[in-house]
Enzyme design. Structure first.
Site, PDB file in Angstrom:
ATOM      1  N   ASN A 185     -10.137   0.345   0.398  1.00  0.00           N
ATOM      2  CA  ASN A 185      -8.677   0.383   0.415  1.00  0.00           C
ATOM      3  C   ASN A 185      -8.171  -0.085  -0.952  1.00  0.00           C
ATOM      4  O   ASN A 185      -8.278  -1.262  -1.284  1.00  0.00           O
ATOM      5  CB  ASN A 185      -8.179  -0.542   1.533  1.00  0.00           C
ATOM      6  CG  ASN A 185      -6.664  -0.575   1.631  1.00  0.00           C
ATOM      7  OD1 ASN A 185      -5.961  -0.177   0.721  1.00  0.00           O
ATOM      8  ND2 ASN A 185      -6.162  -1.081   2.743  1.00  0.00           N
TER       9      ASN A 185
ATOM     10  N   HIS B  59      -2.737   7.113   3.413  1.00  0.00           N
ATOM     11  CA  HIS B  59      -3.221   5.898   2.748  1.00  0.00           C
ATOM     12  C   HIS B  59      -4.615   5.567   3.279  1.00  0.00           C
ATOM     13  O   HIS B  59      -4.844   5.524   4.485  1.00  0.00           O
ATOM     14  CB  HIS B  59      -2.250   4.742   3.008  1.00  0.00           C
ATOM     15  CG  HIS B  59      -2.820   3.412   2.635  1.00  0.00           C
ATOM     16  ND1 HIS B  59      -3.443   3.189   1.425  1.00  0.00           N
ATOM     17  CD2 HIS B  59      -2.881   2.235   3.312  1.00  0.00           C
ATOM     18  CE1 HIS B  59      -3.861   1.945   1.374  1.00  0.00           C
ATOM     19  NE2 HIS B  59      -3.536   1.340   2.510  1.00  0.00           N
TER      20      HIS B  59
ATOM     21  N   CYS C 183       0.825  -1.217   0.000  1.00  0.00           N
ATOM     22  CA  CYS C 183       0.000   0.000   0.000  1.00  0.00           C
ATOM     23  C   CYS C 183       0.857   1.265   0.000  1.00  0.00           C
ATOM     24  O   CYS C 183       0.335   2.358  -0.211  1.00  0.00           O
ATOM     25  CB  CYS C 183      -0.928   0.001   1.203  1.00  0.00           C
ATOM     26  SG  CYS C 183      -2.064  -1.395   1.196  1.00  0.00           S
TER      27      CYS C 183
HETATM   28  O1  UT7 Z   1      -3.714  -1.353   3.651  1.00  0.00           O
HETATM   29  C1  UT7 Z   1      -2.581  -1.675   4.336  1.00  0.00           C
HETATM   30  C2  UT7 Z   1      -2.706  -2.467   5.535  1.00  0.00           C
HETATM   31  N1  UT7 Z   1      -4.028  -2.681   6.064  1.00  0.00           N
HETATM   32  C3  UT7 Z   1      -4.527  -1.932   7.041  1.00  0.00           C
HETATM   33  O2  UT7 Z   1      -3.998  -0.921   7.422  1.00  0.00           O
HETATM   34  C4  UT7 Z   1      -5.774  -2.445   7.719  1.00  0.00           C
HETATM   35  C5  UT7 Z   1      -5.626  -2.374   9.216  1.00  0.00           C
HETATM   36  N2  UT7 Z   1      -6.664  -3.043   9.993  1.00  0.00           N
HETATM   37  C6  UT7 Z   1      -7.955  -2.686   9.994  1.00  0.00           C
HETATM   38  O3  UT7 Z   1      -8.371  -1.798   9.274  1.00  0.00           O
HETATM   39  C7  UT7 Z   1      -8.882  -3.354  10.993  1.00  0.00           C
HETATM   40  O4  UT7 Z   1      -8.113  -4.125  11.879  1.00  0.00           O
HETATM   41  C8  UT7 Z   1      -9.949  -4.257  10.331  1.00  0.00           C
HETATM   42  C9  UT7 Z   1     -10.956  -3.402   9.596  1.00  0.00           C
HETATM   43  C10 UT7 Z   1      -9.299  -5.241   9.372  1.00  0.00           C
HETATM   44  C11 UT7 Z   1     -10.698  -5.031  11.400  1.00  0.00           C
HETATM   45  O5  UT7 Z   1     -11.266  -4.134  12.332  1.00  0.00           O
HETATM   46  P1  UT7 Z   1     -11.043  -4.349  13.892  1.00  0.00           P
HETATM   47  O6  UT7 Z   1     -11.773  -3.275  14.547  1.00  0.00           O
HETATM   48  O7  UT7 Z   1      -9.578  -4.456  14.145  1.00  0.00           O
HETATM   49  O8  UT7 Z   1     -11.795  -5.685  14.140  1.00  0.00           O
HETATM   50  P2  UT7 Z   1     -11.230  -7.048  14.787  1.00  0.00           P
HETATM   51  O9  UT7 Z   1     -10.375  -7.773  13.794  1.00  0.00           O
HETATM   52  O10 UT7 Z   1     -10.692  -6.764  16.122  1.00  0.00           O
HETATM   53  O11 UT7 Z   1     -12.572  -7.824  14.957  1.00  0.00           O
HETATM   54  C12 UT7 Z   1     -13.585  -7.393  15.909  1.00  0.00           C
HETATM   55  C13 UT7 Z   1     -14.773  -8.300  15.740  1.00  0.00           C
HETATM   56  C14 UT7 Z   1     -14.395  -9.768  15.742  1.00  0.00           C
HETATM   57  O12 UT7 Z   1     -15.438 -10.487  16.369  1.00  0.00           O
HETATM   58  P3  UT7 Z   1     -15.325 -10.958  17.892  1.00  0.00           P
HETATM   59  O13 UT7 Z   1     -14.120 -11.862  17.946  1.00  0.00           O
HETATM   60  O14 UT7 Z   1     -15.153  -9.698  18.696  1.00  0.00           O
HETATM   61  O15 UT7 Z   1     -16.621 -11.656  18.140  1.00  0.00           O
HETATM   62  C15 UT7 Z   1     -14.336 -10.144  14.294  1.00  0.00           C
HETATM   63  O16 UT7 Z   1     -14.572 -11.512  14.064  1.00  0.00           O
HETATM   64  O17 UT7 Z   1     -15.375  -8.061  14.480  1.00  0.00           O
HETATM   65  C16 UT7 Z   1     -15.456  -9.290  13.739  1.00  0.00           C
HETATM   66  N3  UT7 Z   1     -15.307  -8.989  12.340  1.00  0.00           N
HETATM   67  C17 UT7 Z   1     -16.369  -8.682  11.564  1.00  0.00           C
HETATM   68  N4  UT7 Z   1     -17.679  -8.595  11.836  1.00  0.00           N
HETATM   69  C18 UT7 Z   1     -18.493  -8.252  10.821  1.00  0.00           C
HETATM   70  C19 UT7 Z   1     -14.184  -8.919  11.600  1.00  0.00           C
HETATM   71  N5  UT7 Z   1     -14.475  -8.586  10.326  1.00  0.00           N
HETATM   72  C20 UT7 Z   1     -15.828  -8.429  10.293  1.00  0.00           C
HETATM   73  C21 UT7 Z   1     -16.738  -8.085   9.276  1.00  0.00           C
HETATM   74  N6  UT7 Z   1     -18.037  -7.996   9.582  1.00  0.00           N
HETATM   75  N7  UT7 Z   1     -16.332  -7.810   8.014  1.00  0.00           N
END
Ligand code: UT7
Length: 336
Positions: free
Chosen positions: A287, A257, A116
């Site tokens: 993204n 980004h 990215c």
């Molecule tokens: O582009 C270059 C590099 N990439 C980035 O910079 C991306 C960086 N990371 C992020 O943007 C975020 O970490 C994500 C958007 C990928 C995920 O968001 P988060 O707030 O960190 O969520 P999480 O992974 O901590 O997940 C929280 C909860 C989980 O459920 P439980 O375990 O709390 O029950 C996940 O399973 O949200 C769940 N979850 C979803 N729920 C509905 C994860 N993805 C989804 C989804 N829809 N798409």
């Protein structure tokens, strides 16, 4: 004091026509519009139709950038740099094909793979070549067709990434001109290479084991990446501002980004910049990896947000890990 510098002369953007709203994804997997908007700021993304590859998007964006530059009296391009993590194929590189299809002749053409952060690395590569005198005018494209690399079973990545391309043209000029790339800051940390990647097609998996079904897909440790993204973009932004001799209060626009709106907000907090100065385009395109900064630039420019001589801080982070920032001033640009 004025020094040789690359100067921005044209800008173009292209996203494939097909939009994929959050509702469409929530019908295919266990997610919701509410979750995606709240956790990422994304409302929709664009996905290319079957058969459309990264070079196709790059040619469209490149064509628009060249047209935009021509309206400012631009001459022949002699270097093309394409930043992408999703090239048309493993070999050859995508840039020579893009150069040929844009009728640019037998110019220098190379791909830059910096995830990215690709656009900032490509901008730095082309700027260095211009300042060194290896080229007079360059086309720099960030282009990605990410959706074929998304694992439909992984809702953590499938809802985030989109396809698109953005391009700028550069010429050799001086640092006091509007549009000059003042300076860049680049960095990487390969000890964290396993936090995000696409294993398939590499020499290591090929030489050690049969291809696994998931090797073709992008994986990402989202939470860890989130924290590194904020820290590294903030550090790199401070570094580039120090090199440019700009106080953060003198920055008119921060073009980070577009990975996650929460990351952009956290970046603004770290830098002490109010949110009004953030350029945000993620809600419409998701993204788009190496395309995200030029797409955000084109969107903001089309909305008339930039004035001549405005100071822009570009900053990016991604797979590698790799990060980078650039300090540029805004030129007179007519979008094609
Ligand atoms: O582009 C270059 C590099 N990439 C980035 O910079 C991306 C960086 N990371 C992020 O943007 C975020 O970490 C994500 C958007 C990928 C995920 O968001 P988060 O707030 O960190 O969520 P999480 O992974 O901590 O997940 C929280 C909860 C989980 O459920 P439980 O375990 O709390 O029950 C996940 O399973 O949200 C769940 N979850 C979803 N729920 C509905 C994860 N993805 C989804 C989804 N829809 N798409």
């Amino acid at each position: 004091m004025s020094r040789p510098a690359a100067v921005l002369t044209g800008l173009g953007a292209y996203v494939p026509p097909r939009t994929v709203p959050n509702e469409e994804l929530s019908r295919r997997m266990d997610t919701s519009d509410e979750w995606i908007v709240q956790r990422t700021g994304i409302s929709q993304r664009h996905w290319a139709d079957p058969g459309v590859a990264t070079s196709d998007l790059a040619v469209e964006a490149g064509h628009r950038a060249l047209k935009s530059a021509v309206s400012g009296g631009f001459g022949d391009i002699d270097m093309v740099v394409v930043a992408t993590t999703t090239p048309d194929q493993q070999c050859p590189a995508t840039a020579p094909d893009v150069a040929a299809r844009l009728d640019l002749g037998t110019v220098a053409a190379l791909d830059v793979a910096a995830g990215c952060t690709g656009f900032v690395y490509a901008l730095a590569t082309a700027s260095a070549a211009l300042v060194a005198g290896y080229a007079e005018r360059a086309l720099v494209v960030g282009a990605e067709t990410f959706h074929p690399f998304l694992n439909p079973a992984d809702r953590g990545t499938a809802v985030i990434f989109g396809d698109g391309a953005g391009a700028v043209t550069l010429r050799r000029g001086t640092s006091d001109e509007a549009g000059a790339v003042q300076t860049v800051d680049l960095g990487s940390d390969g000890t964290l290479k396993d936090l995000v990647g696409i294993p398939g097609n590499g020499s290591r998996p090929r030489s050690t084991r049969p291809m696994q079904p998931d090797d073709q897909y992008l994986y990402m440790h989202g939470k860890e990446i989130f924290a590194h993204a904020v820290n590294r973009m903030a550090q790199s932004s401070s570094a580039v501002l120090a090199k440019a001799g700009w106080d953060v209060d003198e920055v008119d626009h921060v073009v980070g980004h577009q990975a996650n709106l929460r990351i952009l907000h956290a970046l603004a907090r770290e830098l002490g910049v109010d949110r009004e100065r953030l350029v945000c385009h993620i809600d419409q395109v998701g993204n788009t990896s190496a395309a995200s900064i030029p797409l955000a630039l084109a969107d903001a420019a089309a909305k008339g947000h930039f004035q001549l001589h405005d100071r822009l801080l570009l900053t990016a982070f991604g797979a590698g890990l790799a990060w980078g920032s650039a300090a540029i001033t805004w030129p007179e640009i007519t979008l094609a």
